[in-house]
Design a protein around this motif. Structure first.
Motif, short mmCIF file in Angstrom:
data_model
loop_
_atom_site.label_atom_id
_atom_site.label_comp_id
_atom_site.label_asym_id
_atom_site.label_seq_id
_atom_site.Cartn_x
_atom_site.Cartn_y
_atom_site.Cartn_z
N PRO A 197 0.82 -1.22 0.00
CA PRO A 197 0.00 0.00 0.00
C PRO A 197 0.85 1.27 0.00
O PRO A 197 2.06 1.23 0.19
CB PRO A 197 -0.80 -0.12 1.29
CG PRO A 197 -0.78 -1.57 1.63
CD PRO A 197 0.54 -2.07 1.14
N LEU A 198 0.17 2.39 -0.18
CA LEU A 198 0.85 3.68 -0.21
C LEU A 198 1.67 3.89 1.05
O LEU A 198 2.76 4.44 1.02
CB LEU A 198 -0.19 4.81 -0.33
CG LEU A 198 -0.97 4.85 -1.65
CD1 LEU A 198 -2.10 5.87 -1.55
CD2 LEU A 198 -0.06 5.21 -2.80
N GLN A 199 1.14 3.45 2.17
CA GLN A 199 1.83 3.61 3.45
C GLN A 199 1.76 2.29 4.21
O GLN A 199 0.69 1.71 4.37
CB GLN A 199 1.16 4.70 4.28
CG GLN A 199 1.75 4.85 5.68
CD GLN A 199 0.97 5.85 6.51
OE1 GLN A 199 0.21 6.64 6.00
NE2 GLN A 199 1.13 5.78 7.83
N PRO A 200 2.89 1.76 4.68
CA PRO A 200 2.85 0.55 5.50
C PRO A 200 2.02 0.79 6.76
O PRO A 200 1.98 1.91 7.27
CB PRO A 200 4.33 0.30 5.85
CG PRO A 200 5.11 1.07 4.83
CD PRO A 200 4.27 2.26 4.50
N PHE A 201 1.35 -0.24 7.25
CA PHE A 201 0.55 -0.07 8.45
C PHE A 201 0.84 -1.17 9.46
O PHE A 201 1.32 -2.26 9.11
CB PHE A 201 -0.95 -0.02 8.13
CG PHE A 201 -1.45 -1.14 7.25
CD1 PHE A 201 -1.80 -2.36 7.78
CD2 PHE A 201 -1.58 -0.95 5.88
CE1 PHE A 201 -2.27 -3.38 6.99
CE2 PHE A 201 -2.05 -1.98 5.06
CZ PHE A 201 -2.40 -3.20 5.62
#
Length: 322
Positions: free
Chosen positions: A269-273
């Protein structure tokens, strides 16, 4: 074991004793369907047909799900260098062919979240096989899974420690894993603070995840401060939908998923979570172990091996204590 008279076995299989003898001696003039039915009945009572050897076939029942497919293929690869014949099937697409293959298998590996009814059908088709149930809850001779109650608790403690008292849980309820993760998350949050608010929003399998999130944001102007997704796949889509709506993670809401996106063959994804994770290599190693060291089928008890999950922090949970 006490031998059952051939007349009784013939009656059970719905054939004559003469047909039973033909099958036992591998003689012709018997249809494949009848032969399979008779062999299954004979095997149930400990008889082997002439020339019949112990099967080294491992049947993999793998449904179309990126994560479970990956696990099944990894396990097949681990066994590829050994003296086994691996066969791939999907009971949701060809049920009769799947049960035909079951009758000839030494081990049936269920990478398909099987129902109790399906497990009973597998047992009826081949009482002598070992059933290994991967990530499908309890059932079969061996069940290998993550400790989902602990996973839900880890997620709840992480959000609570960072000050979140109004949280949303987003998941399907069609699999026991997801239900256990949600129940343990809810129980832990209420234990830590009986006054906290936990909202549940059900995701129905087959729904487009992007549409699910967009519909949620359109219907809810007042967002929880933290989101937990026991069904990891829908968490993968959330950063993209949030960006379209000019929402930032973790400034506008915090996020915890389950399993890593790359383990579902999903683009990062755009930002790891933050995620609750367990070791897939460990999962397949245990699968290989039980296939090589099969438990007694007659013990009438399921061996349940649970993998301990851990919290992987990537910075998607904001500390709002201050």
């Amino acid at each position: 074991m006490n031998r059952v008279h051939f007349h009784n076995i013939a009656d059970e299989a719905g054939v004559s004793v003469r047909t039973l003898y033909r099958v036992m001696n591998n003689q012709g003039a018997v249809s494949s369907a009848t032969r399979r039915k008779v062999v299954t009945a004979l095997n149930r009572y400990g008889y082997l047909c002439s020339g019949q050897k112990e099967s080294q076939t491992i049947l993999f029942d793998i449904i179309r799900s990126s994560f479970i497919e990956r696990v099944g293929i990894l396990l097949m690869q681990r066994l590829s260098l050994r003296d086994f014949r691996c066969v791939l099937s999907n009971h949701t697409e060809q049920k009769e062919r799947f049960l035909d293959a079951v009758s000839q298998a030494a081990v049936v590996v269920m990478c398909s979240f099987p129902t109790e009814t399906l497990l009973q059908e597998v047992r009826a088709a081949n009482p002598a096989c070992t059933i290994v149930n991967i990530l499908g809850g309890v059932g079969g001779d061996v069940a290998i899974d993550s400790e989902d109650y602990q996973g839900g608790q880890l997620a709840a403690r992480h959000l609570f420690a960072n000050g979140h008292r109004h949280v949303g849980v987003f998941s399907s309820l069609d699999q026991p894993n997801h239900v256990e993760r949600y129940k343990s998350f809810l129980g832990q949050m209420l234990f830590l603070d009986p006054g906290c608010k936990v909202e549940f929003h059900e995701y129905f399998p087959g729904t487009d995840p992007g549409d699910f999130w967009m519909n949620y944001f359109r219907a809810h102007k007042q967002l929880p401060t933290g989101f937990f997704c026991p069904l990891g796949g829908i968490a993968d889509y959330l950063p993209y939908c949030a960006e379209k709506l000019k929402l930032k993670i973790p400034d506008d809401f915090s996020l915890i998923g389950y399993n890593r996106p790359e383990e579902r063959n999903y683009v990062q994804p755009l930002q790891p979570f933050d995620s609750i994770v367990f070791d897939v290599e460990q999962l397949t190693a245990w699968g290989e172990y039980y296939i090589l060291n099969r438990p007694m089928v007659t013990n009438q008890a399921c061996i349940h091996t649970l993998l301990q999950p851990s919290l992987e922090i990537k910075g998607s949970v904001r500390n709002i204590n201050s």
